[in-house]
Scaffold this active site. Structure first.
Site, PDB file in Angstrom:
ATOM      1  CE1 TYR A   1      -4.078   1.969   0.425  1.00 17.70           C
ATOM      2  CE2 TYR A   1      -2.564   3.423   1.598  1.00 17.70           C
ATOM      3  CZ  TYR A   1      -3.779   3.211   0.965  1.00 17.70           C
ATOM      4  OH  TYR A   1      -4.682   4.231   0.864  1.00 17.70           O
TER       5      TYR A   1
ATOM      6  CB  THR B   1     -12.615  17.491 -23.774  1.00 18.50           C
ATOM      7  OG1 THR B   1     -11.686  16.406 -23.716  1.00 18.50           O
ATOM      8  CG2 THR B   1     -13.046  17.717 -25.227  1.00 18.50           C
TER       9      THR B   1
ATOM     10  CG  ASP C   1      -1.606  17.874 -21.559  1.00 17.15           C
ATOM     11  OD1 ASP C   1      -0.947  16.820 -21.535  1.00 17.15           O
ATOM     12  OD2 ASP C   1      -2.840  17.916 -21.756  1.00 17.15           O
TER      13      ASP C   1
HETATM   14  C1  P61 Z   1      -7.647  11.008 -26.342  1.00 17.18           C
HETATM   15  F1  P61 Z   1     -12.415  12.166 -26.531  1.00 17.18           F
HETATM   16  N1  P61 Z   1      -6.887  12.100 -24.382  1.00 17.18           N
HETATM   17  O1  P61 Z   1      -6.963  11.820 -26.983  1.00 17.18           O
HETATM   18  P1  P61 Z   1      -6.790  10.851 -19.593  1.00 17.18           P
HETATM   19  N2  P61 Z   1      -4.475  15.814 -22.112  1.00 17.18           N
HETATM   20  C2  P61 Z   1      -4.447  15.418 -23.393  1.00 17.18           C
HETATM   21  C3  P61 Z   1      -5.154  14.283 -23.762  1.00 17.18           C
HETATM   22  O2  P61 Z   1      -5.131  13.908 -25.033  1.00 17.18           O
HETATM   23  C4  P61 Z   1      -5.907  13.559 -22.778  1.00 17.18           C
HETATM   24  C5  P61 Z   1      -5.886  14.026 -21.449  1.00 17.18           C
HETATM   25  C6  P61 Z   1      -5.166  15.156 -21.147  1.00 17.18           C
HETATM   26  C7  P61 Z   1      -7.672  11.142 -24.895  1.00 17.18           C
HETATM   27  C8  P61 Z   1      -8.706  10.367 -24.084  1.00 17.18           C
HETATM   28  C9  P61 Z   1      -9.940  11.206 -24.142  1.00 17.18           C
HETATM   29  O3  P61 Z   1     -12.412  14.379 -25.042  1.00 17.18           O
HETATM   30  C10 P61 Z   1     -11.717  13.268 -24.644  1.00 17.18           C
HETATM   31  O4  P61 Z   1      -5.705   9.877 -19.279  1.00 17.18           O
HETATM   32  C11 P61 Z   1      -3.670  16.194 -24.388  1.00 17.18           C
HETATM   33  O5  P61 Z   1      -7.661  10.402 -20.723  1.00 17.18           O
HETATM   34  O6  P61 Z   1      -7.585  11.195 -18.393  1.00 17.18           O
HETATM   35  C12 P61 Z   1      -6.688  12.443 -23.130  1.00 17.18           C
HETATM   36  O7  P61 Z   1      -6.011  12.138 -20.062  1.00 17.18           O
HETATM   37  C13 P61 Z   1      -6.644  13.341 -20.373  1.00 17.18           C
HETATM   38  C14 P61 Z   1     -10.756  11.165 -25.236  1.00 17.18           C
HETATM   39  C15 P61 Z   1     -10.088  12.241 -23.253  1.00 17.18           C
HETATM   40  C16 P61 Z   1     -11.649  12.185 -25.470  1.00 17.18           C
HETATM   41  C17 P61 Z   1     -11.004  13.281 -23.477  1.00 17.18           C
HETATM   42  O8  P61 Z   1      -8.293  10.093 -26.857  1.00 17.18           O
END
Ligand code: P61
Length: 472
Positions: free
Chosen positions: A85, A138, A228
């Site tokens: 843990y 998003t 990011d």
């Molecule tokens: C993707 F339709 N991306 O591209 P998490 N920052 C950035 C990302 O591309 C991102 C995250 C943060 C996804 C998954 C996804 O509207 C959407 O690990 C540049 O997914 O939590 C994620 O990271 C968030 C698809 C997210 C989406 C949001 O497919």
């Protein structure tokens, strides 16, 4: 009639062919269901590709997130999980990998990227704050808004034009940023939110010169700069290829230099880092470390696992090292470019230049007769699935959501469908099948009339919204 002489792809493009720096050890069967089955499946999914069952999908280009193939070394690492843990040995491996390759001092692990976005937003943003950034993402923007902030787009104008060939369409417009600072005051800006590459713009990179200038501007006003880093390794490949003075430097050296101009980063390790789950927040400032490593125990898990199993952290630590190899990145982005070259040669409108993780089809240009409130990109993604069982993702008005102040749709200039390429998963033959399917859908473009939204969730509506076809 003489038969044409067969040519390899490299020969057709007047260059030597390249090949992936790996061979396949394990395979996962896939198959295409018939047209009647696809019609049933997409109707049952409310014409939203997020709501399809993956068993009904033939080639899955929904996302490159968590869909990569792990290496034999990563799978071996999974067997070395220390599931304590507290104080798992794998956490210290991960911490060392992030410190070594990204250069940040402190690490807070999270279950995936949005966990890290939540922690940084909650730690730094106060009600009424403004967060400038190079185009919204998003989940990033939603966490900034939920913490009381407002995102302001300061990306260069070229990013909004799918045909503009600027080599670094992810760059921040420093004039726009300085205007925002002077309008709202530096005290209202907890940090600048910089993404490398920029997902919603088409996977477009930020140049080293831009991040250096940004650092200077932020220093002048005493504002922090957070990155990011989700696809920062891919961003580094573009710097190596396109920016003067970087051709001889390694991806790893470029990533390290780029990060040195920032105060920290959040990461969805599900992309660049070649794992199926994981994320982190890293920083140089102790105050953010203190705040985030306390909040993580409320929302994610103890500060030495943050929602990941020990084995996940080990696979991630190994994935970081593999992600930053030049050979890997050449073949990863080489495959994306290959698909882009085919579609470009056939005259299909896509975002140019081709970005790092995906091909983005320009749905506005493909369906000029479908108004944006009839969701051209959502329609195009559904048509592609119907044609060939290929799953893509809408990146247009549905993804942009509603303005929290007015309640109206936000109408982005870019109305795109993303064909996202998972890492180390599909072959060149899969890319050929995809290209032919896109062409078939493009050739039928005049027979399509759009969709109406029949169910709209409150948050991140694109994941769960439902649609129905409209009649002409
Ligand atoms: C993707 F339709 N991306 O591209 P998490 N920052 C950035 C990302 O591309 C991102 C995250 C943060 C996804 C998954 C996804 O509207 C959407 O690990 C540049 O997914 O939590 C994620 O990271 C968030 C698809 C997210 C989406 C949001 O497919």
């Amino acid at each position: 009639m003489t038969q044409p002489v067969p040519m390899t792809m490299g020969q057709q493009f007047g260059r030597r062919s390249w090949a992936e720096p790996w061979k396949i050890k394990m395979v996962e069967p896939i198959k295409m269901i018939d047209r009647a089955g696809r019609e049933r499946a997409i109707a049952a999914a409310g014409y939203n590709t997020f709501l399809l069952r993956s068993e009904d999908v033939y080639i899955d280009l929904l996302t490159d997130s968590g869909t990569s193939a792990m290496s034999d070394r990563q799978w071996a690492g999974m067997m070395l999980g220390d599931e304590a843990y507290a104080g798992s040995r794998n956490f210290y491996h991960l911490e060392a990998a992030v410190q070594n390759y990204y250069g940040y001092k402190y690490l807070v692990p999270t279950h995936q990227g949005r966990g890290a976005e939540h922690l940084i937003s909650r730690s730094l943003i106060k009600e009424g704050d403004v967060i400038p950034g190079n185009m919204y993402f998003t989940t990033t923007r939603l966490h900034q808004e939920l913490a009381g902030g407002r995102f302001v787009d300061v990306i260069i104008d070229e990013a909004h034009d799918p045909t503009n060939m600027h080599p670094f369409k992810g760059n921040v417009d420093l004039g726009k940023l300085e205007d925002v600072i002077q309008r709202v005051g530096a005290a209202k800006i907890p940090y600048v939110s910089l993404a490398g590459t920029v997902n919603m713009a088409g996977g477009q990179p930020v140049s080293m010169a831009n991040v250096q200038a940004l650092r200077e501007l932020c220093d002048r006003y005493g504002i922090r700069l957070y990155l990011d880093a989700t696809r920062m390794a891919e961003n580094a490949w573009f710097i190596q290829q396109r920016e003067e003075g970087y051709a001889g430097k390694s991806i790893a050296a470029i990533v390290k230099e780029f990060c040195s101009y920032t105060d920290g980063a959040w990461m969805s390790a599900k992309k660049d880092h070649l794992v199926n789950i994981g994320g982190w927040l890293a920083m140089n400032h102790e105050d953010l470390f203190e705040a985030a490593s306390n909040l993580v125990v409320v929302y994610e898990g103890l500060h030495t696992y943050g929602g990941m199993a020990g084995r996940d952290m080990e696979a991630l630590a190994i994935g970081i090292e593999e992600a930053l190899q030049d050979d890997h990145m050449n073949s990863r982005i080489g495959q994306v470019l290959y698909l882009g070259e085919l579609l470009t040669d056939w005259g299909i409108p896509i975002v140019h230049p081709v970005g790092g993780h995906a091909i983005f089809l320009d749905a506005k240009a493909i369906y000029p007769h479908v108004p944006q409130d009839r969701f051209p990109a959502q329609t195009l993604a559904a048509q592609l699935y119907l044609d060939s069982g290929i799953r893509a993702m809408e990146r247009g008005v549905v993804s942009a959501g509603r303005d929290p102040a007015t309640g109206d749709h936000r109408y982005p200039k870019l109305e795109l469908v993303r064909l996202t390429i998972p890492r180390r998963v599909y072959t060149q033959a899969h890319m050929d099948v995809v290209a032919e399917a896109v062409k078939a859908v493009y050739d039928e473009r005049n027979r399509v009339h759009g969709l109406e939204m029949v169910h709209e969730p409150k948050y991140l509506r694109f994941f769960q919204a439902r649609f129905a076809p409209v009649q002409p």
